[in-house]
Design a protein around this motif. Structure first.
Motif, short mmCIF file in Angstrom:
data_model
loop_
_atom_site.label_atom_id
_atom_site.label_comp_id
_atom_site.label_asym_id
_atom_site.label_seq_id
_atom_site.Cartn_x
_atom_site.Cartn_y
_atom_site.Cartn_z
N LYS A 184 0.84 -1.19 0.00
CA LYS A 184 0.00 0.00 0.00
C LYS A 184 0.88 1.24 0.00
CE LYS A 184 -3.65 -2.38 2.56
NZ LYS A 184 -4.44 -2.45 3.82
N ARG A 186 2.09 5.04 0.16
CA ARG A 186 1.63 6.12 1.04
C ARG A 186 0.83 7.17 0.27
NH1 ARG A 186 -0.02 9.07 4.41
NH2 ARG A 186 1.04 9.95 6.23
N ASN A 187 1.09 7.29 -1.04
CA ASN A 187 0.38 8.26 -1.89
C ASN A 187 0.46 9.68 -1.34
OD1 ASN A 187 -0.51 6.34 -3.81
ND2 ASN A 187 -2.21 5.74 -2.48
N LEU A 188 1.68 10.09 -1.06
CA LEU A 188 1.92 11.45 -0.56
C LEU A 188 2.03 12.43 -1.72
CD1 LEU A 188 4.64 10.63 2.09
CD2 LEU A 188 2.32 11.41 2.58
N TYR A 206 9.29 7.55 4.65
CA TYR A 206 8.16 7.02 5.42
C TYR A 206 8.25 5.50 5.56
CZ TYR A 206 6.12 6.06 0.78
OH TYR A 206 5.90 5.64 -0.51
N GLU A 208 6.83 1.83 5.68
CA GLU A 208 5.82 1.31 4.77
C GLU A 208 5.31 -0.08 5.14
OE1 GLU A 208 7.52 -0.60 1.12
OE2 GLU A 208 9.13 0.86 1.47
N GLU A 234 8.83 9.58 8.96
CA GLU A 234 7.50 9.28 9.48
C GLU A 234 7.41 7.78 9.75
OE1 GLU A 234 3.01 10.08 7.89
OE2 GLU A 234 4.20 8.54 6.89
N ARG A 257 3.21 8.65 12.52
CA ARG A 257 2.18 8.50 11.51
C ARG A 257 0.79 8.68 12.16
NH1 ARG A 257 2.14 2.75 9.04
NH2 ARG A 257 4.14 3.45 8.19
N ASP A 258 -0.07 9.41 11.52
CA ASP A 258 -1.46 9.62 11.94
C ASP A 258 -1.58 10.43 13.23
OD1 ASP A 258 -2.36 8.10 9.75
OD2 ASP A 258 -2.11 6.25 10.90
N GLN A 268 10.18 12.79 -1.42
CA GLN A 268 9.73 11.74 -0.51
C GLN A 268 10.12 10.38 -1.06
OE1 GLN A 268 6.88 9.68 -1.47
NE2 GLN A 268 5.89 10.89 -3.07
N ALA A 270 9.98 5.88 0.10
CA ALA A 270 9.61 4.79 0.99
C ALA A 270 10.88 4.21 1.61
CB ALA A 270 8.85 3.72 0.23
#
Length: 459
Positions: A184, A186-188, A206, A208, A234, A257-258, A268, A270
């Motif tokens: 999946k 991150r689709n940043l 980030y 992952e 992150e 994260r979140d 950016q 992964a």
């Protein structure tokens, strides 16, 4: 209109119509409903091979692996020349660890129809599990040449390269993970870093995958900071305090994260893309790159006994958990040894088994003092040894450069490679491998002998 009871014979329905309905449900992802329809068909006609075959495939998709094997065996017995059925049987046998039988089933499928690339690919998967990595890669290449080119094939070939120790090529093809359902992105917002000069730039990296992957690959962040970049990382919330307390990551902004808002960044990437993007396939960990905070809980070594931590199971949601996790009772031969104090770092539902099975008198439960990985790191630092299944605490102990014995299933995760008791990722880790799929008894006996030797040497 009342429901039929279990003892009521199935309604008389057209077999072919019912079969089409079941196939439609199966293709729509409604495996449980498909199985119910196949059951009705087979109650009326137990000689209908396609229903046995499809039911076996549906059961395997639902995680009912043994039942899936049995149904597929019935289907193959009724329709022995069906190459697809034999390949599906091979997949089901692989799922339950019957690898030699799985290989033979796939070979039988190819013997009956050598034009289907998926059959060759499925054989490659089994050969990889059996440790024949050259043979697996050859089959993956052959299937691709035949026109069978799903992303899963390229992903599985990448894992075979990594298992073989060809890290540069493996990490190059690791990018195919983004094209398989399990991964999946991150689709940043913002451009992806492609490996260009990052001096003067702010790079967001980030996490992952799982906790263990994050702990293993966070070692790359100082390498990036050394290239003149400002690094923002992150990660999962339970890792934040541990990373923030480790001197290796001074100057790296760690965000949860979140929870925390992302600061501004230029590029950016992964986390597990870093080996390929940096061109450095392996950053050794000969010294600790993680350090627990000084104020976290530790055990008091008031006894001369050897202090050993135990983790026997991973998250049930992990796709390979049925192969990598143990039952606590499997470790009973270790718990018999005098001169050892055992401490459970096990979390989740599996932690309840110590009390429920009576083992709590032999293992001190540390759940009450573990709130995050900073706590776990401090506790591991207090131990003489950690014995763990292939889970995040194994990576944590390795990153802390603490002695850790890791239990590895017969078909190992890519990072542990094959045929070795050490690992280039962690200098203080020893690997104890299964010699047969799903059998832990001989592994535990080897652990016991090694632990007895350690005790004899004074811990």
């Amino acid at each position: 209109m009342s429901d039929e009871s279990e003892n009521t014979p199935p309604r008389q329905v057209d077999r072919e119509t019912a079969f089409r309905m079941a196939v439609q449900q199966q293709q729509a992802g409604n495996g449980a409903e498909a199985v119910r329809i196949y059951e009705r068909i087979l109650e009326a006609d137990s000689g209908f091979a396609p229903a046995w075959i499809n039911c076996g495939v549906a059961l395997r998709s639902l995680g009912r692996f043994e039942a899936g094997v049995a149904c597929l065996q019935r289907g193959v017995a009724l329709k022995p020349e069906d190459a697809g059925a034999r390949s599906n049987l091979g997949n089901a046998l692989r799922a339950v660890g019957r690898l030699d039988e799985a290989r033979d089933s796939h070979l039988a499928a190819i013997e009956r129809d050598s034009t289907v690339g998926s059959f060759v690919y499925n054989l490659g998967l089994v050969l990889r599990d059996l440790g024949d990595l050259d043979g697996a890669i050859e089959r993956f290449d052959s299937a691709e040449a035949m026109g069978y080119e799903p992303a899963e094939l390229k992903w599985d070939r990448a894992l075979a390269f990594l298992l073989r120790g060809d890290l540069a090529r493996g990490f190059d093809e690791y990018r195919w993970r983004w094209d398989i359902p399990d991964a999946k992105p991150r689709n940043l917002d913002g451009p992806e870093w492609k490996g260009e000069d990052i001096a003067g730039k702010t790079l967001l990296v980030y996490a992952e995958q799982g906790f263990g992957d994050t702990i293993q690959f966070v070692r790359y962040l100082p390498l990036l900071a050394g290239q003149g970049a400002t690094i923002v990382f992150e990660c999962q919330s339970p890792l934040v305090r541990l990373f923030q307390s480790s001197p290796n990551f001074e100057g790296v902004t760690i965000v949860s994260r979140d929870v925390d808002p992302l600061p501004a960044y230029d590029l950016q990437a992964a986390l597990l893309s870093l080996p390929h993007l940096t061109g450095v396939a392996l950053v050794p960990a000969d010294t600790p790159y993680l350090v627990p905070p000084a104020d976290r809980p530790r055990i008091a070594n008031r006894f001369k006994n050897v202090h050993v931590g135990l983790v026997w199971a991973g998250k049930p949601s992990h796709r390979n958990d049925r192969n990598r996790s143990l039952a606590l009772s499997d470790l009973a031969p270790l718990l018999e040894l005098p001169g050892v104090h055992y401490y459970s770092l096990q979390l989740g539902d599996s932690a309840e088994t110590a009390a429920a099975s009576g083992f709590s008198v032999l293992i001190r439960d540390w759940r009450s003092v573990i709130t995050d990985f900073a706590d776990s790191a401090a506790l591991i630092g207090s131990l003489d040894l950690l014995i763990t299944a292939d889970t995040a605490p194994a990576h944590l102990a390795g990153a802390l450069c603490r002695p850790v014995w890791t239990l590895i299933p017969f078909a190992p995760d890519w990072r542990w490679q094959t045929g070795r008791t050490d690992t280039p990722w962690y200098s203080t880790m020893t690997l104890f491998r299964q010699t047969e799929p799903r059998r832990w008894d001989d592994v535990v006996l080897r652990l016991r002998a090694a632990l007895e030797a350690r005790i004899a040497e004074g811990g």
